[in-house]
Structures are given as structure tokens and as C-alpha cells.
Write an enzyme that holds these catalytic residues in place. Structure first.
Site, mmCIF file in Angstrom:
data_model
loop_
_atom_site.group_PDB
_atom_site.id
_atom_site.type_symbol
_atom_site.label_atom_id
_atom_site.label_comp_id
_atom_site.label_asym_id
_atom_site.label_seq_id
_atom_site.Cartn_x
_atom_site.Cartn_y
_atom_site.Cartn_z
ATOM 1 N N ILE A 54 -8.088 12.296 -6.109
ATOM 2 C CA ILE A 54 -8.539 11.137 -6.878
ATOM 3 C C ILE A 54 -7.769 9.921 -6.378
ATOM 4 O O ILE A 54 -6.545 9.979 -6.226
ATOM 5 C CB ILE A 54 -8.264 11.316 -8.386
ATOM 6 C CG1 ILE A 54 -9.020 12.516 -8.942
ATOM 7 C CG2 ILE A 54 -8.631 10.054 -9.158
ATOM 8 C CD1 ILE A 54 -8.649 12.842 -10.386
ATOM 9 N N VAL A 58 -3.750 2.597 -9.631
ATOM 10 C CA VAL A 58 -2.978 1.451 -9.178
ATOM 11 C C VAL A 58 -3.479 0.958 -7.818
ATOM 12 O O VAL A 58 -3.424 -0.239 -7.530
ATOM 13 C CB VAL A 58 -1.462 1.774 -9.163
ATOM 14 C CG1 VAL A 58 -1.135 2.776 -8.077
ATOM 15 C CG2 VAL A 58 -0.634 0.523 -9.035
#
Length: 149
Positions: A54, A58
Site C-alpha cells: 500500500i 504521507v
């Protein structure tokens, strides 16, 4: 449309931190649209997560902020490497991650300039994959001379 070589004249980022592959729409001092092709070869996938890769939230936020930096530089006709200025994130509000971004996705991003005062700009950013909203944020970007950092 800006290709990667032109993007590199506007941003100081380089691999592995350059997270915008192409700009497809640019309205100086208003709006920008671009994308990042997300591949399994991204270095962050080795640890996030090995069995279920994934893209870290951020880094999605960073990609949207880089798009804002491109808009800022192109609006002011600046080239950071030449002008000695750098755009950096100073704040992010109302950040929401709605869906995971995985290898093979194209992260489509857009940013709209909402406020500007001297060397500080505010943007509303959105990112989507296949037309589905995956992230959004209000981002504040400041420009500063590199010599004063």
C-alpha cells in the site's frame, strides 16, 4: 502538459522522492492536474507492506504537495535550481485518506490555489484512482531561499 524533464526544472526532488510523473493541465495561479504512476518497483513497497503493498498516506500527501510546488514555481516562472528558492510544506489540514493506493494504480491529482499572501500559498488538493477519490487535503506551502534554511 509538462513531462518529467520539465518537472525536474521546477522541483528539486529526484528519485526516489520525485512523486509526480506528468502534469496534464496547468492554469498559472489557479489550478494544476497531474499524475503519478504507482509501480511495484517503488522502494517503499518493500516495507509497506511486503504481503499487501500500500502506498503510504504521507507519500500521497507529499505527491499532492509536489504538484502544488510545480504550480507555485510555474506561476512565478521560477526554476529552483537557478533561483535558489525552495517550496516546502508548512501545514496540512483536513487530510483524509479514503481508499488504499496499490501497485498498478495511476494516482491522478489536482490542486487548486485558494489563498496567497507573500511567500505563502494555500491549496485544496484531491487524489483519485480510476475516478474514485482516495485522498484530499488543504495544504500550505511556503517559499524560502535555500540559503536561509
Amino acid at each position: 502538459m509538462l513531462k518529467i524533464q520539465e518537472i525536474q526544472t521546477l522541483l528539486l526532488h529526484r528519485f526516489p522522492m520525485l512523486l509526480v510523473d506528468r502534469v496534464t493541465e496547468l492554469q498559472p495561479n489557479k489550478r494544476i492536474v497531474g499524475y503519478k504512476n504507482v509501480t511495484i518497483n517503488e522502494p517503499f513497497f518493500a516495507g509497506h507492506f511486503p504481503e499487501y503493498p500500500i502506498m503510504p498516506g504521507v507519500l500521497i500527501l507529499e505527491a499532492m504537495t509536489q504538484l502544488c510546488g510545480i504550480l507555485s514555481c510555474s506561476s512565478e516562472n521560477k526554476q529552483p535550481a537557478r533561483d535558489g528558492a525552495i517550496n516546502y510544506i508548512t501545514g496540512a489540514d483536513h487530510v483524509r485518506f479514503r481508499q488504499p493506493v496499490i501497485p498498478g494504480d495511476r494516482l491522478d491529482m489536482e490542486a487548486e490555489l485558494t489563498a496567497q499572501r507573500q511567500f505563502i500559498r494555500k491549496y485544496f488538493c484531491r487524489a483519485s484512482v480510476d475516478g474514485v477519490l482516495v485522498a484530499e487535503a488543504k495544504v500550505t506551502v511556503a517559499e524560502k531561499k535555500r540559503s536561509s534554511l
